[in-house]
Design a protein around this motif. Structure first.
Motif, short mmCIF file in Angstrom:
data_model
loop_
_atom_site.label_atom_id
_atom_site.label_comp_id
_atom_site.label_asym_id
_atom_site.label_seq_id
_atom_site.Cartn_x
_atom_site.Cartn_y
_atom_site.Cartn_z
N ILE A 160 0.85 -1.21 0.00
CA ILE A 160 0.00 0.00 0.00
C ILE A 160 0.88 1.26 0.00
CG2 ILE A 160 -1.63 1.35 1.39
CD1 ILE A 160 -2.85 -1.35 2.26
N LEU A 161 1.96 1.25 0.77
CA LEU A 161 2.89 2.38 0.77
C LEU A 161 3.48 2.59 -0.63
CD1 LEU A 161 4.82 1.87 4.12
CD2 LEU A 161 3.25 3.73 3.57
N LEU A 162 3.83 1.50 -1.30
CA LEU A 162 4.34 1.62 -2.66
C LEU A 162 3.27 2.16 -3.60
CD1 LEU A 162 6.39 -1.70 -3.03
CD2 LEU A 162 7.28 0.61 -2.73
N GLY A 163 2.01 1.75 -3.37
CA GLY A 163 0.92 2.27 -4.18
C GLY A 163 0.74 3.77 -4.00
N LEU A 164 0.89 4.24 -2.75
CA LEU A 164 0.82 5.68 -2.49
C LEU A 164 1.94 6.41 -3.22
CD1 LEU A 164 0.06 5.63 1.36
CD2 LEU A 164 -1.53 6.23 -0.47
N ALA A 165 3.14 5.82 -3.19
CA ALA A 165 4.29 6.45 -3.84
C ALA A 165 4.11 6.49 -5.36
CB ALA A 165 5.57 5.70 -3.48
N LYS A 166 3.69 5.37 -5.93
CA LYS A 166 3.53 5.30 -7.38
C LYS A 166 2.32 6.10 -7.85
CE LYS A 166 7.08 2.83 -8.27
NZ LYS A 166 8.21 3.42 -9.03
N GLY A 167 1.38 6.31 -6.95
CA GLY A 167 0.22 7.14 -7.30
C GLY A 167 0.51 8.62 -7.24
N GLY A 168 1.68 8.99 -6.69
CA GLY A 168 2.05 10.40 -6.69
C GLY A 168 2.70 10.92 -5.43
N LEU A 169 2.59 10.20 -4.32
CA LEU A 169 3.19 10.67 -3.08
C LEU A 169 4.64 10.17 -3.02
CD1 LEU A 169 0.23 10.18 -0.59
CD2 LEU A 169 0.90 12.22 -1.87
N SER A 170 5.43 10.71 -3.92
CA SER A 170 6.80 10.26 -4.13
C SER A 170 7.62 10.28 -2.85
CB SER A 170 7.48 11.15 -5.19
OG SER A 170 8.80 10.77 -5.39
N GLY A 171 8.37 9.21 -2.63
CA GLY A 171 9.24 9.13 -1.46
C GLY A 171 8.72 8.19 -0.39
N VAL A 172 7.39 8.09 -0.28
CA VAL A 172 6.81 7.22 0.76
C VAL A 172 7.26 5.78 0.56
CG1 VAL A 172 4.65 6.41 1.77
CG2 VAL A 172 4.84 8.75 0.98
N LEU A 230 0.33 -10.55 -4.51
CA LEU A 230 0.15 -9.21 -3.97
C LEU A 230 -0.17 -8.17 -5.05
CD1 LEU A 230 3.14 -9.28 -1.48
CD2 LEU A 230 0.73 -9.06 -0.83
N MET A 231 -0.11 -8.57 -6.31
CA MET A 231 -0.32 -7.62 -7.41
C MET A 231 -1.67 -6.91 -7.38
SD MET A 231 2.42 -7.36 -9.14
CE MET A 231 3.95 -8.25 -9.50
N PRO A 232 -2.79 -7.61 -7.13
CA PRO A 232 -4.08 -6.89 -7.11
C PRO A 232 -4.10 -5.74 -6.12
CG PRO A 232 -4.45 -9.26 -7.21
CD PRO A 232 -2.98 -9.07 -6.97
N LEU A 233 -3.58 -5.97 -4.92
CA LEU A 233 -3.52 -4.89 -3.93
C LEU A 233 -2.61 -3.77 -4.42
CD1 LEU A 233 -4.14 -3.78 -1.11
CD2 LEU A 233 -2.22 -5.13 -0.24
N ALA A 234 -1.52 -4.12 -5.09
CA ALA A 234 -0.59 -3.11 -5.61
C ALA A 234 -1.28 -2.23 -6.64
CB ALA A 234 0.63 -3.80 -6.24
N ILE A 235 -2.03 -2.83 -7.53
CA ILE A 235 -2.70 -2.07 -8.59
C ILE A 235 -3.81 -1.19 -8.04
CG2 ILE A 235 -4.15 -2.31 -10.66
CD1 ILE A 235 -2.53 -4.91 -11.26
N VAL A 236 -4.62 -1.74 -7.15
CA VAL A 236 -5.74 -0.98 -6.58
C VAL A 236 -5.23 0.21 -5.77
CG1 VAL A 236 -7.63 -1.05 -4.90
CG2 VAL A 236 -7.36 -2.91 -6.57
N SER A 237 -4.21 0.01 -4.95
CA SER A 237 -3.69 1.11 -4.12
C SER A 237 -3.11 2.22 -4.99
CB SER A 237 -2.63 0.58 -3.15
OG SER A 237 -1.53 0.02 -3.83
N THR A 238 -2.48 1.86 -6.09
CA THR A 238 -1.92 2.86 -7.00
C THR A 238 -3.05 3.65 -7.69
OG1 THR A 238 -0.02 1.42 -7.42
CG2 THR A 238 -0.36 3.25 -8.94
N LEU A 239 -4.05 2.93 -8.19
CA LEU A 239 -5.15 3.59 -8.91
C LEU A 239 -5.92 4.55 -7.99
CD1 LEU A 239 -6.56 0.64 -11.05
CD2 LEU A 239 -5.46 2.72 -11.90
N LEU A 240 -6.16 4.14 -6.76
CA LEU A 240 -6.90 5.00 -5.82
C LEU A 240 -6.11 6.28 -5.51
CD1 LEU A 240 -8.41 2.39 -3.32
CD2 LEU A 240 -9.61 3.71 -5.08
N THR A 241 -4.78 6.13 -5.35
CA THR A 241 -3.96 7.31 -5.08
C THR A 241 -3.93 8.24 -6.28
OG1 THR A 241 -2.57 5.92 -3.66
CG2 THR A 241 -1.72 8.09 -4.22
#
Length: 252
Positions: free
Chosen positions: A18-30, A207-218
């Motif tokens: 989820i942290l990686l999803g936040l980072a890839k969604g735009g919150l760079s560095g997390v 873990l890929m589905p969680l990775a994709i969803v967390s990125t898309l939501l961010t």
């Protein structure tokens, strides 16, 4: 035994993804927090290897989402330096004290975040940086090196790019394209190190589905945020991230 058979390991991996999803969604560095967190339950090398395929899939989502907003000039200067940093990280991995490296990175990140919050306090308008491209190449070396060692390339990237005051979607798009290229450049080194056993790849796939969803939501949330608020949020995250990296590094 499967990497996902232990509930605590599963929880830690989910938080990290989820942290990686936040980072890839735009919150760079997390995302720099992900590897140290996974290393709480897995060996650091295994943790980094497990997260790399997840990062690459998230890169696809991120690059597609911001494909029209990225700065080629910044990438053109940073990417060659990043390649040098990745190579250095591969060749000197055994000599690097990761704890000390993360502590130093954390201290610099913390200081930079506090400084930017101070100079831009109260909505003050600060002139955008116009530092030459070769400076960006040096930051690219640091970005590639820390990314190769611990997937922690976000802070060096932020230190050079945030003062340039790009529109926030251009900032995110540039980060997305640059780190997508960096992550693919790291794959040969990880393969050479034998870091992708079957169990790691299976766990990453699950873990890929969680990775994709967390990125898309961010991504969806980030496209609605005001640009000025975005940079304040990035600096606050840099302060928190820097403190955490410094604390973990000194404790290690």
């Amino acid at each position: 035994m499967s990497l996902l058979s232990d509930p605590l390991t599963l929880l830690v991996l989910a938080i990290s993804v989820i942290l990686l999803g936040l980072a890839k969604g735009g919150l760079s560095g997390v995302g720099a927090l992900a590897t140290p967190i996974v290393a709480l339950v897995l060996p650091p090398t295994l943790a980094a290897a497990l997260l790399l395929p997840i990062l690459i899939v998230q890169d696809v989502v991120s690059v597609w989402s911001f494909r029209r907003t990225w700065d080629g000039w910044i990438i053109g200067w940073m990417l060659p330096g990043a390649a040098v940093g990745i190579a250095a990280g591969y060749f000197f991995a055994e000599q690097v004290d990761e704890a000390k490296l993360m502590a130093a990175l954390g201290a610099i990140t913390l200081a930079f975040g506090v400084y930017r919050l101070w100079v831009e306090r109260g909505g003050r308008v600060v002139a955008a940086s116009s530092s030459p491209g070769w400076i960006g190449s040096l930051f690219g070396v640091a970005t590639g090196f820390t990314s190769q060692i611990a997937h922690a390339g976000g802070p060096p990237f932020q230190m050079w790019v945030t003062p340039r005051r790009l529109p926030h979607l251009a900032f995110v798009g540039t980060s997305s394209v640059l780190f997508a290229a960096i992550n693919w450049m790291k794959v040969p080194a990880y393969i050479a190190l034998g870091a992708f056993p079957h169990e790691v790849l299976v766990a990453a796939a699950l873990l890929m589905p969680l990775a994709i969803v967390s990125t898309l939501l961010t991504v969806r949330w980030l496209k609605r945020i005001d640009g000025a608020r975005f940079y304040v949020l990035i600096y606050l995250l840099m302060v928190l991230l820097g403190a955490k990296l410094m604390w973990d590094g000194l404790a290690g």
